[in-house]
Design a protein around this motif. Sequence first.
Motif, PDB file in Angstrom:
ATOM      1  N   LYS A   1       0.840  -1.208   0.000  1.00 14.25           N
ATOM      2  CA  LYS A   1       0.000   0.000   0.000  1.00 14.25           C
ATOM      3  C   LYS A   1       0.873   1.255   0.000  1.00 14.25           C
ATOM      4  CE  LYS A   1      -3.523   2.433   2.648  1.00 14.25           C
ATOM      5  NZ  LYS A   1      -4.340   2.448   3.869  1.00 14.25           N
ATOM      6  N   GLU A   2       1.914   1.266   0.837  1.00 11.66           N
ATOM      7  CA  GLU A   2       2.803   2.428   0.894  1.00 11.66           C
ATOM      8  C   GLU A   2       3.532   2.619  -0.436  1.00 11.66           C
ATOM      9  OE1 GLU A   2       4.353   2.934   5.439  1.00 11.66           O
ATOM     10  OE2 GLU A   2       5.074   1.171   4.352  1.00 11.66           O
ATOM     11  N   GLU A   3       3.946   1.534  -1.058  1.00 14.94           N
ATOM     12  CA  GLU A   3       4.640   1.645  -2.340  1.00 14.94           C
ATOM     13  C   GLU A   3       3.709   2.194  -3.420  1.00 14.94           C
ATOM     14  OE1 GLU A   3       6.444  -2.203  -2.932  1.00 14.94           O
ATOM     15  OE2 GLU A   3       8.177  -1.645  -1.719  1.00 14.94           O
ATOM     16  N   ARG A   4       2.434   1.792  -3.392  1.00 13.95           N
ATOM     17  CA  ARG A   4       1.466   2.366  -4.349  1.00 13.95           C
ATOM     18  C   ARG A   4       1.263   3.853  -4.080  1.00 13.95           C
ATOM     19  NH1 ARG A   4      -1.743  -2.480  -3.638  1.00 13.95           N
ATOM     20  NH2 ARG A   4      -2.938  -1.326  -2.104  1.00 13.95           N
ATOM     21  N   GLN A   5       1.133   4.206  -2.802  1.00 15.00           N
ATOM     22  CA  GLN A   5       0.985   5.624  -2.446  1.00 15.00           C
ATOM     23  C   GLN A   5       2.200   6.421  -2.906  1.00 15.00           C
ATOM     24  OE1 GLN A   5       0.507   5.252   1.810  1.00 15.00           O
ATOM     25  NE2 GLN A   5      -1.705   5.601   1.684  1.00 15.00           N
TER      26      GLN A   5
ATOM     27  N   THR B   1       4.032  13.758   3.512  1.00 11.85           N
ATOM     28  CA  THR B   1       2.761  14.292   4.000  1.00 11.85           C
ATOM     29  C   THR B   1       1.597  13.726   3.199  1.00 11.85           C
ATOM     30  OG1 THR B   1       3.843  16.328   4.701  1.00 11.85           O
ATOM     31  CG2 THR B   1       1.450  16.410   4.409  1.00 11.85           C
ATOM     32  N   CYS B   2       1.753  13.682   1.899  1.00 10.01           N
ATOM     33  CA  CYS B   2       0.714  13.156   1.014  1.00 10.01           C
ATOM     34  C   CYS B   2       0.399  11.696   1.340  1.00 10.01           C
ATOM     35  CB  CYS B   2       1.174  13.299  -0.436  1.00 10.01           C
ATOM     36  SG  CYS B   2       0.000  12.738  -1.665  1.00 10.01           S
ATOM     37  N   MET B   3       1.412  10.959   1.770  1.00  9.89           N
ATOM     38  CA  MET B   3       1.244   9.544   2.090  1.00  9.89           C
ATOM     39  C   MET B   3       0.586   9.338   3.455  1.00  9.89           C
ATOM     40  SD  MET B   3       4.803   7.923   0.672  1.00  9.89           S
ATOM     41  CE  MET B   3       4.429   6.333   1.404  1.00  9.89           C
ATOM     42  N   GLY B   4       0.354  10.387   4.179  1.00 10.27           N
ATOM     43  CA  GLY B   4      -0.346  10.259   5.449  1.00 10.27           C
ATOM     44  C   GLY B   4       0.542  10.393   6.672  1.00 10.27           C
ATOM     45  N   GLY B   5       1.826  10.655   6.469  1.00 12.81           N
ATOM     46  CA  GLY B   5       2.699  10.910   7.600  1.00 12.81           C
ATOM     47  C   GLY B   5       3.283   9.682   8.274  1.00 12.81           C
ATOM     48  N   GLY B   6       3.031   8.498   7.747  1.00 13.65           N
ATOM     49  CA  GLY B   6       3.598   7.292   8.345  1.00 13.65           C
ATOM     50  C   GLY B   6       5.076   7.139   8.070  1.00 13.65           C
TER      51      GLY B   6
ATOM     52  N   GLU C   1       4.224  10.806  -9.046  1.00 19.93           N
ATOM     53  CA  GLU C   1       3.617  11.354 -10.270  1.00 19.93           C
ATOM     54  C   GLU C   1       3.144  12.789 -10.041  1.00 19.93           C
ATOM     55  OE1 GLU C   1       0.511   8.636 -11.385  1.00 19.93           O
ATOM     56  OE2 GLU C   1       1.928   7.056 -11.905  1.00 19.93           O
ATOM     57  N   MET C   2       2.786  13.119  -8.804  1.00 21.84           N
ATOM     58  CA  MET C   2       2.291  14.461  -8.488  1.00 21.84           C
ATOM     59  C   MET C   2       3.425  15.447  -8.225  1.00 21.84           C
ATOM     60  SD  MET C   2      -0.947  13.374  -6.033  1.00 21.84           S
ATOM     61  CE  MET C   2      -0.633  14.714  -4.962  1.00 21.84           C
ATOM     62  N   PHE C   3       4.501  14.973  -7.599  1.00 26.26           N
ATOM     63  CA  PHE C   3       5.602  15.842  -7.199  1.00 26.26           C
ATOM     64  C   PHE C   3       6.848  15.469  -7.992  1.00 26.26           C
ATOM     65  CE2 PHE C   3       2.800  15.411  -3.469  1.00 26.26           C
ATOM     66  CZ  PHE C   3       2.431  16.729  -3.315  1.00 26.26           C
ATOM     67  N   PHE C   4       7.056  16.159  -9.087  1.00 25.88           N
ATOM     68  CA  PHE C   4       8.174  15.890  -9.987  1.00 25.88           C
ATOM     69  C   PHE C   4       9.506  16.266  -9.356  1.00 25.88           C
ATOM     70  CE2 PHE C   4       4.507  16.810 -12.738  1.00 25.88           C
ATOM     71  CZ  PHE C   4       4.440  15.609 -13.428  1.00 25.88           C
ATOM     72  N   ALA C   5      10.585  15.740  -9.914  1.00 28.13           N
ATOM     73  CA  ALA C   5      11.929  16.124  -9.478  1.00 28.13           C
ATOM     74  C   ALA C   5      12.060  17.637  -9.626  1.00 28.13           C
ATOM     75  CB  ALA C   5      12.982  15.406 -10.318  1.00 28.13           C
ATOM     76  N   GLY C   6      12.682  18.261  -8.660  1.00 30.07           N
ATOM     77  CA  GLY C   6      12.828  19.712  -8.685  1.00 30.07           C
ATOM     78  C   GLY C   6      11.757  20.432  -7.893  1.00 30.07           C
ATOM     79  N   THR C   7      10.726  19.716  -7.446  1.00 29.19           N
ATOM     80  CA  THR C   7       9.686  20.315  -6.617  1.00 29.19           C
ATOM     81  C   THR C   7      10.301  20.714  -5.281  1.00 29.19           C
ATOM     82  OG1 THR C   7       8.000  18.889  -7.611  1.00 29.19           O
ATOM     83  CG2 THR C   7       7.442  19.909  -5.508  1.00 29.19           C
ATOM     84  N   VAL C   8       9.968  21.911  -4.817  1.00 31.07           N
ATOM     85  CA  VAL C   8      10.476  22.389  -3.533  1.00 31.07           C
ATOM     86  C   VAL C   8       9.967  21.468  -2.428  1.00 31.07           C
ATOM     87  CG1 VAL C   8      10.454  24.316  -1.900  1.00 31.07           C
ATOM     88  CG2 VAL C   8      10.551  24.766  -4.360  1.00 31.07           C
ATOM     89  N   ASP C   9      10.859  21.045  -1.542  1.00 28.11           N
ATOM     90  CA  ASP C   9      10.513  20.151  -0.429  1.00 28.11           C
ATOM     91  C   ASP C   9       9.776  18.901  -0.911  1.00 28.11           C
ATOM     92  OD1 ASP C   9      11.626  21.941   1.415  1.00 28.11           O
ATOM     93  OD2 ASP C   9       9.744  23.012   1.657  1.00 28.11           O
ATOM     94  N   ARG C  10      10.262  18.354  -2.005  1.00 24.80           N
ATOM     95  CA  ARG C  10       9.595  17.219  -2.655  1.00 24.80           C
ATOM     96  C   ARG C  10       9.340  16.057  -1.686  1.00 24.80           C
ATOM     97  NH1 ARG C  10      12.008  13.144  -7.198  1.00 24.80           N
ATOM     98  NH2 ARG C  10      10.024  12.392  -7.975  1.00 24.80           N
ATOM     99  N   TYR C  11      10.364  15.627  -0.978  1.00 24.59           N
ATOM    100  CA  TYR C  11      10.217  14.444  -0.126  1.00 24.59           C
ATOM    101  C   TYR C  11       9.309  14.721   1.071  1.00 24.59           C
ATOM    102  CZ  TYR C  11      13.921  12.766  -3.118  1.00 24.59           C
ATOM    103  OH  TYR C  11      14.658  12.403  -4.214  1.00 24.59           O
ATOM    104  N   GLU C  12       9.349  15.931   1.597  1.00 24.62           N
ATOM    105  CA  GLU C  12       8.449  16.301   2.689  1.00 24.62           C
ATOM    106  C   GLU C  12       7.004  16.274   2.207  1.00 24.62           C
ATOM    107  OE1 GLU C  12      11.202  18.018   1.896  1.00 24.62           O
ATOM    108  OE2 GLU C  12      12.401  18.051   3.709  1.00 24.62           O
TER     109      GLU C  12
END
Length: 124
Positions: free
Chosen positions: A48-52, A73-78, A58-69
Amino acid sequence: MVQLKEKFDDEAADLEKAAKGSTADTRKAEATDHYNKDREPKGPWSTKEERQLGKALEMFFAGTVDRYEQIATCMGGGRTAEDVKEKVQGIQAKERAERAKHEEGASASDDHLAGTSKPTGRDA
C-alpha cells in the motif's frame, strides 16, 4: 493556593508569548524534529505504501520544492521525508542496475551473433 494560580498564569503567559514569537514553520520543524528523534525505524514498506509513493511521485516531480516532505505528507505521515528519499534513491539505483544488466546482455548477444554467423553460399 493563590501563589500556585499566579505561577500557573505566569507560565501560561510565557508559553503564549513564545508561541506568538515563533513562526509556524519553526513550530512545525520543532515538532517534526521531536517526532523523528524519538521515532523507531518503521521497517519494510508495505504494498500500500509503495502504491501511495508511486502516485505521489507522479504528483511531485523532481525539482519540486521540499519534494520528499510533500510526498511524506501526502502519504499520510507514516513515513518521514528521509524514509521517502531513501526509498526513491533505492528504487532509482535498482532501475539503473537492471538497465545496465539488460544493456550488457543485449551487447553480449549482439557480439555472440556477430561472431557466429556463417556465410551463406552467395557470400562465400
